[in-house]
Every structure is written in C-alpha cells, then in structure tokens.
Design a protein around this motif. Structure first.
Motif, short mmCIF file in Angstrom:
data_model
loop_
_atom_site.label_atom_id
_atom_site.label_comp_id
_atom_site.label_asym_id
_atom_site.label_seq_id
_atom_site.Cartn_x
_atom_site.Cartn_y
_atom_site.Cartn_z
N ASP A 171 0.80 -1.23 0.00
CA ASP A 171 0.00 0.00 0.00
C ASP A 171 0.83 1.28 0.00
O ASP A 171 0.30 2.35 -0.24
N THR A 172 2.13 1.19 0.29
CA THR A 172 2.96 2.40 0.34
C THR A 172 4.19 2.23 -0.55
O THR A 172 4.46 1.13 -1.05
N ASN A 173 4.95 3.30 -0.68
CA ASN A 173 6.11 3.26 -1.56
C ASN A 173 7.20 2.31 -1.05
O ASN A 173 8.06 1.87 -1.82
N GLY A 174 7.16 1.97 0.22
CA GLY A 174 8.07 0.97 0.74
C GLY A 174 7.87 -0.39 0.12
O GLY A 174 8.76 -1.26 0.17
N ARG A 227 -0.63 8.23 -2.40
CA ARG A 227 -0.36 9.04 -3.60
C ARG A 227 1.07 8.79 -4.11
O ARG A 227 1.29 8.68 -5.32
N GLU A 228 2.04 8.72 -3.21
CA GLU A 228 3.42 8.52 -3.63
C GLU A 228 3.58 7.22 -4.39
O GLU A 228 4.25 7.17 -5.44
N ILE A 279 4.09 4.31 -9.61
CA ILE A 279 3.58 3.25 -10.49
C ILE A 279 3.29 3.82 -11.87
O ILE A 279 3.61 3.21 -12.90
N ARG A 280 2.73 5.02 -11.92
CA ARG A 280 2.38 5.63 -13.21
C ARG A 280 3.63 6.01 -14.01
O ARG A 280 3.58 6.12 -15.23
N ASP A 324 -8.27 1.09 -12.95
CA ASP A 324 -7.32 1.01 -14.05
C ASP A 324 -6.33 2.17 -13.93
O ASP A 324 -6.72 3.34 -13.92
N VAL A 325 -5.03 1.85 -13.86
CA VAL A 325 -4.02 2.88 -13.66
C VAL A 325 -4.02 3.89 -14.82
O VAL A 325 -3.75 5.09 -14.62
N ASP A 326 -4.35 3.46 -16.02
CA ASP A 326 -4.34 4.35 -17.18
C ASP A 326 -5.52 5.33 -17.17
O ASP A 326 -5.49 6.34 -17.87
N ARG A 327 -6.54 5.03 -16.40
CA ARG A 327 -7.72 5.90 -16.33
C ARG A 327 -7.86 6.57 -14.99
O ARG A 327 -8.89 7.13 -14.68
N LEU A 328 -6.82 6.50 -14.19
CA LEU A 328 -6.87 7.03 -12.84
C LEU A 328 -6.74 8.55 -12.86
O LEU A 328 -5.82 9.10 -13.46
N ASP A 329 -7.66 9.23 -12.23
CA ASP A 329 -7.66 10.69 -12.17
C ASP A 329 -7.49 11.12 -10.70
O ASP A 329 -8.42 11.01 -9.91
N LEU A 330 -6.27 11.53 -10.33
CA LEU A 330 -6.00 11.92 -8.94
C LEU A 330 -6.47 13.34 -8.71
O LEU A 330 -5.97 14.29 -9.32
N LEU A 331 -7.46 13.50 -7.86
CA LEU A 331 -8.08 14.80 -7.62
C LEU A 331 -7.36 15.61 -6.55
O LEU A 331 -7.42 16.84 -6.54
N GLN A 332 -6.73 14.95 -5.62
CA GLN A 332 -6.05 15.64 -4.52
C GLN A 332 -4.62 15.15 -4.40
O GLN A 332 -4.34 14.00 -4.67
#
Length: 243
Positions: free
Chosen positions: A184-187, A205-206, A211-212, A235-243
């Motif tokens: 779940d984290t960058n570790g 988010r990190e 990953i992207r 889907d990572v290709d359709r992911l829209d990060l709002l915050q």
C-alpha cells in the motif's frame, strides 16, 4: 517445481490499522511509555493527519522514533507479551479483500509470506493468526540476556523488502514471475516490481505516482480500493488523482 508465493505487507494492506500504533497504546497502558510522550510528541502529528492537513508518514515516524527509544534496555519478554495481546484484540480488524486473498492463495497451495515494517514480534503473531508460511519484519535487536540494545534491522523501506523477497525466493525456490505481492505504500514498490502479479490496496499518492512512471509495473498492476462495504478495482491508465 518452483513454488508460487503471495507476499503480503501487513499495515494498511491486511490490517486496517497501523499495528505499531496499537502497540504504542498498549505500551502506555503497561507503563513502558510515559503518557506524556503521546500527548506532547505523537498526538500533535496524529491530529494533523486525522484532520487531513498533515502527513501520515510524519505521525508514523514519530511513533517509530519513540518506540525505538523506549524499547532500548527493555526485556524482550514484555514486548512479545504486548504484541500477542495486540493481535488477540486487533488482529481481525482487516480488509475483507486481503483476508479473502489469503484464503484463496492457501486454497491454491501457494506459499503465503508476510513482509512488514512492523516490529517482528507483531509480524510473527499476525502471521501465526492467519496461518502464513513465513514472515519478515523489523528486528529490534536484543543482547544475550534478551534485552533490546537499540540496534535495528529495518524492513519498512523498499530496498530491505526487495532483499527479503529475493532471499525468500531462493530459500523456497519461488517462481517470482508467477507469484503475487500486495502492498500500500512506496516501501512496497520494489517488492511489487519483482513479481508477475502485483496488487496495491488503498495505495498512497506517492506509490500511485511512482507506479504511473513505471510502465512495466503499471501494465501488470491491480489497484484495489476498499471503502465501507464496497471493493473497487481501478485502471491505472484511467486514474484521475483529484487531490
């Protein structure tokens, strides 16, 4: 034949709560940590995170620092006892998705192994509760009398987890290309890259950002979000990060 294995991070991936925070609370209860440590040093960082104006990693790091300071010169028997109590009381507060994935992997005859940054005493108890085949956690080293000496062998960073996966792969003759990893984290980033079937559970988010940036990982990653009584696959290709 080479074994197929599922590697699981614990905090935030299996467990819905940070187990080290529960450990921290128990250590206050048993007077191994002065409650002023919480109110003066940890609670301000927790409050900022809880109000979503601060960083969870700041809160977690503060707890880890005080935990490290506190266990030095403490008998490991006491910490092992508290870890057992934490898992007895909180070990079932887990995500439905990862709990079912553990069951699925075991039914398939896969090895199930925990690799977590939590103290190894907690990781050992959690692994036993869910019938895992092996585990790796952060080792707070003890001397010949079983007393913590202040030295640490960490397992929360990406490089430590990468080395752990490779060591375990050699030990059990694991086919990493057919194996699974959950984090779940960058570790967990390096661990996810090593396997053919990586999954992220409610990722930070990190981690999503990295990953992207990594197309080979992005092409094979499964993003799982569990909220309330609903589990989503994204889907990572359709992911829209709002915050």
């Amino acid at each position: 034949m080479r074994n197929i294995t599922a590697f699981f991070d614990i905090d935030g991936t299996i467990s819905r709560e940070g187990l080290i925070s529960e450990m921290f609370k128990k250590m206050i209860k048993y007077e191994l940590i002065n409650s002023s440590k919480w109110y003066n040093e940890v609670e301000p960082a927790f409050t900022r995170w809880d109000k979503r104006v601060g960083d969870y990693d700041d809160y977690l790091q503060k707890m880890v620092d005080i935990y490290t300071e506190t266990v030095k010169n403490t008998d490991s028997f006491h910490v092992a006892y508290i870890a057992k109590k934490v898992i007895e009381q909180k070990g079932e507060r887990v995500y439905t998705y990862t709990r079912e994935r553990i069951r699925w992997h075991k039914a398939q005859g896969h090895l199930v192994i925990a690799i977590s940054g939590s103290p190894i005493e907690l990781v050992r108890e959690m692994s036993a509760k869910y019938g895992m085949d092996d585990y790796k956690g952060t080792i707070y080293q003890v001397d010949g009398n079983g007393i913590y000496n202040g030295k640490i062998t960490p397992m929360w960073d990406a490089e430590s987890k990468r080395k752990a996966v490779l060591e375990i792969a050699e030990k059990y003759r694991i086919d990493l290309s057919a194996s699974y990893a959950y984090g779940d984290t960058n570790g967990d980033f390096a661990m996810l890259k090593l396997v053919g079937n990586p999954f992220v559970i409610n990722p930070t988010r990190e981690l999503l950002t990295n990953i992207r940036k990594d197309k080979p990982l992005g092409d094979k990653i499964s993003i799982i979000v569990e909220r309330k009584d609903v589990t989503y696959r994204m889907d990572v290709d359709r992911l829209d990060l709002l915050q």
